[in-house]
Design an enzyme around this catalytic site. Structure first.
Site, PDB file in Angstrom:
ATOM      1  N   ASP A 483     -17.240  65.350  -2.477  1.00  0.00           N
ATOM      2  CA  ASP A 483     -16.301  66.333  -1.922  1.00  0.00           C
ATOM      3  C   ASP A 483     -16.826  67.757  -1.974  1.00  0.00           C
ATOM      4  OD1 ASP A 483     -14.150  64.775  -1.221  1.00  0.00           O
ATOM      5  OD2 ASP A 483     -13.194  64.888  -3.183  1.00  0.00           O
TER       6      ASP A 483
HETATM    7  C1  BGC Z   1     -12.559  62.335  -5.559  1.00  0.00           C
HETATM    8  C2  BGC Z   1     -13.442  61.423  -4.742  1.00  0.00           C
HETATM    9  C3  BGC Z   1     -14.797  62.049  -4.575  1.00  0.00           C
HETATM   10  C4  BGC Z   1     -15.385  62.440  -5.903  1.00  0.00           C
HETATM   11  C5  BGC Z   1     -16.692  63.160  -5.768  1.00  0.00           C
HETATM   12  C6  BGC Z   1     -13.240  62.690  -6.843  1.00  0.00           C
HETATM   13  O1  BGC Z   1     -12.461  63.609  -7.521  1.00  0.00           O
HETATM   14  O2  BGC Z   1     -11.351  61.673  -5.814  1.00  0.00           O
HETATM   15  O3  BGC Z   1     -12.852  61.195  -3.497  1.00  0.00           O
HETATM   16  O4  BGC Z   1     -15.610  61.117  -3.925  1.00  0.00           O
HETATM   17  O5  BGC Z   1     -14.483  63.281  -6.595  1.00  0.00           O
HETATM   18  O6  BGC Z   1     -16.588  64.404  -5.213  1.00  0.00           O
END
Ligand code: BGC
Length: 810
Positions: A483
């Protein structure tokens, strides 16, 4: 240092002292009604949606920590204490908290009086049961006072915290015998109320917080409790609460049980009222009658235990390593159920108002759960797919109550669509139920657009090939799985969120992680097409997949590892040419799982580079070197201090991708080493450092560049749960559901002599004994089914009943 111990027999973690390094929590509830409960009885309850239907109030990140819960206060001759130590914090003579599967018991004792509280949400109910057992363990009789207490949340948890100019005037309750009803906003637009009931007549009560606690007192010392005198208050606005008051007497050795019920009711418009201004209590009374005696409560508990026996009976291992067994057989599967239910909405790190059900998250959670209740997995897949757009793109999340997608935490994450292929394929391999593909599923919840679910998978697949960048690699969009790798954001304004801002609209930034993901799930898609006779579509998909493999080999290889991405300007990300962030875990994991360039030695080299550059004593960090300055063209990833979260933290979700990659190379030692490093049961002895619960995974452990490497954060709601279960069950122990049967392909440390797995699959029980006489890591030499030699390691579908499977590695 440990703060408790595992009781595997009872499937419990037993906390022996209340001051754990962080509140160690548990989840109650399995379907509609949920509660979070800490080892000192902190937490809250909600119906379906932690944002829109919050029943009780909780204050996050407060002082002291873990503030608010369903508390019991005892005033025993002026000594005031609570069975869970908090909130009063009077030192106890004895304390014990047992977190079990969907229940928690908390026991405290003081001056010859013992109080044990059992908390659970019965199956098929909309309520939380609290059974309080009080025992006089002394030699003279005891008179004391008991107060229950919890604070109502005014339903919408977000509004509850910030719209005080309204909220402090809206609170309404009704009091009827030993039941306190919370009916704020029921007279207008709400069709629901909550209640807190006691099965024993009260000698007093309180429903107004100020009257009970006192304006300048704290939860630790409510005025009414300190004085041993309830105020019989009736809340009008301000902050409604619910407290029952009892005067009790116990002879030496005598016990008394009281049952409390925190419940939720919905009434149809025409059935809302009993008389003018008086709520219709029929449903509440019906629920109360279901659990109003200790016998009924015990029956409900047995049903709950039997439910878990069934769920955990589908997959269990006997390995000779008790830590492995307890993780696989109990806690990891339990956590998978919790992440399946909650997605990323409500934990002690997720406040229940920020995030609902994640598109990518929930698809991934499903792979750790699908074997337990496939029907619920099927329903979930349809819910998720119903929020998808016609072009295959996705909302990043939806709200569980409305099941509608929303953009609150951004959209346009180009990995999202592919995870739908993962969950669907996994569901069909588990169940053999291809009918899911024919189910009519709408796009963006618009029924007029409904098409067979298969078309959703096609749209997912096409979304990638319709969004390729200059190197023929997938465009990243806002970000991919990570993200925080925001290659199109270019944010300079601290007031905007990386999740929702996009300052440049890019068609250059490409992701090698999505490329690997596409090769893996593109092949799965093609295989599925062949299964259902869609040969041309399969061939089309395969052509695109092969093109992607070529693109990665040509443009995605950095010499010793796979690149991570190309940025907005077309520059390499995750290359030795970069000053920081030279290597990233995600593309190594996915390109290795896809086997891209395996013949040329790329996979082996990439995974060796992971070992050399990213591995630490506490797990594999996400990237290296960590970013030490803000890189505007990378976004949020570079905002974290080195060693935390996506900036070189040990992001446990992605470690299993490397484990799986290692097993595909046959390197059992490495896979196992990585497995143990982040597996909580193996970290129990360093709980003071690890900080979060030793029975569940955390999302992130501080990496080698951090101030305190090894310190975990964000436990419970993380894809780490399902991916670790996937890695250990399917790739290390090697039990893999396939369309035609069960494939047995373990990859273990050469020193292991073998292990046993019981796997229920498509109506039959496979009792599998794996022996490893030659001390290999991978390879199956022979298989016998019920004593008969079987060619190959794919077990066929077998008739119902138990079948003895002997597997000899070699
Ligand atoms: C989110 C995921 C994401 C991960 C890495 C998590 O907090 O829920 O969707 O892939 O972070 O960024």
């Amino acid at each position: 240092m440990k703060f408790g111990h595992f009781d595997d027999e009872r499937r419990e973690y037993v906390i022996e002292q209340p001051e754990t390094p962080w509140p160690w929590i548990n989840y109650l509830g399995n379907e509609d009604f949920f509660s979070l409960i800490s080892n000192t009885a902190g937490g809250y309850a909600f119906y379906k949606d932690a944002k829109f239907r919050r029943l009780t109030r909780y204050r996050y990140n407060n002082v002291p920590m873990d503030n608010g819960g369903r508390y019991f206060y005892i005033n025993d001759g002026g000594t005031v204490w609570s069975p869970g130590w908090k909130p009063v914090k009077t030192p106890l003579d004895h304390y014990e908290c047992r977190h079990g599967l969907s229940y928690t018991t908390i026991k405290g004792a003081k001056n010859g009086l013992e109080a044990e509280v059992l908390y659970f949400v019965p199956l098929k109910s909309w309520c939380e049961v609290q059974k309080v057992k009080l025992t006089n363990t002394g030699s003279s009789s005891k008179s004391f006072k008991l107060f229950s207490f919890m604070e109502w949340c005014l339903w919408n948890a977000e509004d509850d915290q910030n719209n005080l100019q309204r909220n402090l005037s809206t609170g309404e309750v009704e009091i009827c015998g030993s039941t306190i009803y919370h009916k704020t906003e029921y007279k207008d637009r709400r069709d629901h109320y909550a209640f807190y009931h006691a099965n024993t007549p009260v000698q007093g009560y309180d429903t107004d917080r100020e009257s009970f606690i006192g304006l300048y007192n704290e939860f630790s010392g409510p005025q009414a409790v300190l004085e041993g005198r309830p105020r019989n208050s009736h809340a009008h606005g301000w902050s409604p609460v619910a407290s029952h008051y009892f005067e009790l007497e116990l002879a030496p050795g005598e016990s008394k049980e009281l049952i409390f019920l925190l419940g939720y009711v919905e009434n149809k418009e025409e059935e809302k009222w009993e008389s003018k201004g008086v709520i219709n209590k029929k449903k509440a009374l019906r629920e109360i009658a279901r659990f109003d005696t200790p016998e009924k409560v015990e029956r409900a508990m047995s049903e709950l235990r039997a439910h878990w026996d069934r769920l955990l009976g589908v997959f269990s291992v006997r390995s000779g390593d008790e830590k492995l067994d307890r993780m696989v057989n109990i806690w990891n599967q339990y956590q998978c159920m919790v992440t399946f239910n909650m997605s990323r909405s409500a934990s002690f790190f997720e406040v229940g108002i920020g995030r609902g059900m994640g598109f990518r998250d929930s698809n991934q959670d499903l792979i750790g759960f699908v074997h337990q209740i496939p029907e619920r997995a099927r329903e979930r897949i349809i819910d998720i797919a119903s929020t998808q757009f016609e072009d295959g793109g996705a909302y990043h999340q939806y709200q569980p109550l409305t099941k509608r997608g929303n953009d609150a935490i951004g959209g346009n994450f180009n990995d999202d669509p592919l995870w739908l292929i993962l969950s669907t394929v996994d569901y069909i391999k588990e169940t053999g139920d291809f009918s899911l593909l024919d189910e009519l599923v709408p796009f963006d919840n618009d029924e007029s657009t409904a098409k067979p679910h298969f078309e959703h998978l096609k749209a997912s697949f096409n979304h990638v090939i319709n969004n390729l960048g200059p190197h023929g690699l997938p465009l990243i969009g806002r970000a991919d799985w990570n993200d925080c790798l925001n290659l199109n954001c270019f944010s300079k304004d601290p007031n905007e969120s990386f999740q929702t801002t996009e300052n440049k609209s890019g068609s250059t930034a490409e992701s090698l992680m999505i490329a690997g993901l596409f090769v893996v799930y593109g092949r799965e898609y093609a295989q599925l097409c062949r299964q259902i006779g869609q040969k041309e579509e399969a061939a089309r998909a395969e052509r695109h997949v092969e093109k992607m493999v070529d693109a990665v080999k040509q443009h995605g290889w950095d010499g010793d590892w796979y690149l991570r991405a190309y940025d907005f300007f077309g520059n390499k990300v995750g290359s030795r040419e970069n000053e920081e962030g030279q290597i990233f875990i995600e593309s190594q994991g996915w390109c290795a799982m896809a086997g891209i360039g395996q013949e040329e030695g790329m996979v082996e080299k990439a995974l060796d580079s992971v070992k050399e550059r990213l591995d630490t004593p506490y797990g594999i960090v996400l990237n290296n070197p960590a970013f030490t300055r803000y890189v505007i063209e990378y976004g949020e990833i570079s905002t974290y201090p080195p060693g935390y979260k996506e900036n070189a933290g040990i992001f446990c979700h992605n470690n299993p991708w490397i484990m799986i990659g290692e097993t595909l190379l046959g390197r059992g030692e490495r896979a196992w080493e990585y497995y143990q490093k982040i597996c909580p049961a193996y970290l129990e002895d360093i709980s003071e450092l690890h900080k979060t619960e030793p029975y569940v995974y955390a999302q992130m452990v501080a990496g080698k560049d951090a101030f305190k490497p090894g310190e975990a954060k964000n436990s419970w709601l993380t894809g780490t749960a399902s991916w670790n279960f996937y890695a250990i069950s399917r790739y290390i122990l090697g039990i893999q559901p396939q369309y035609e049967g069960l494939l047995i392909d373990p990859c273990i440390p050469a020193a292991w002599k073998g292990f046993e797995v019981v796997r229920k699959f498509r109506g039959a029980v496979y009792d599998i004994k794996v022996r490893n006489p030659k001390g290999v890591s991978k390879g199956v030499a022979s298989v016998r089914i019920n004593g008969k030699e079987h060619a190959g390691n794919l077990l066929p579908l077998l008739p119902s009943g138990t079948h003895q499977i002997e597997v000899t590695m070699g």
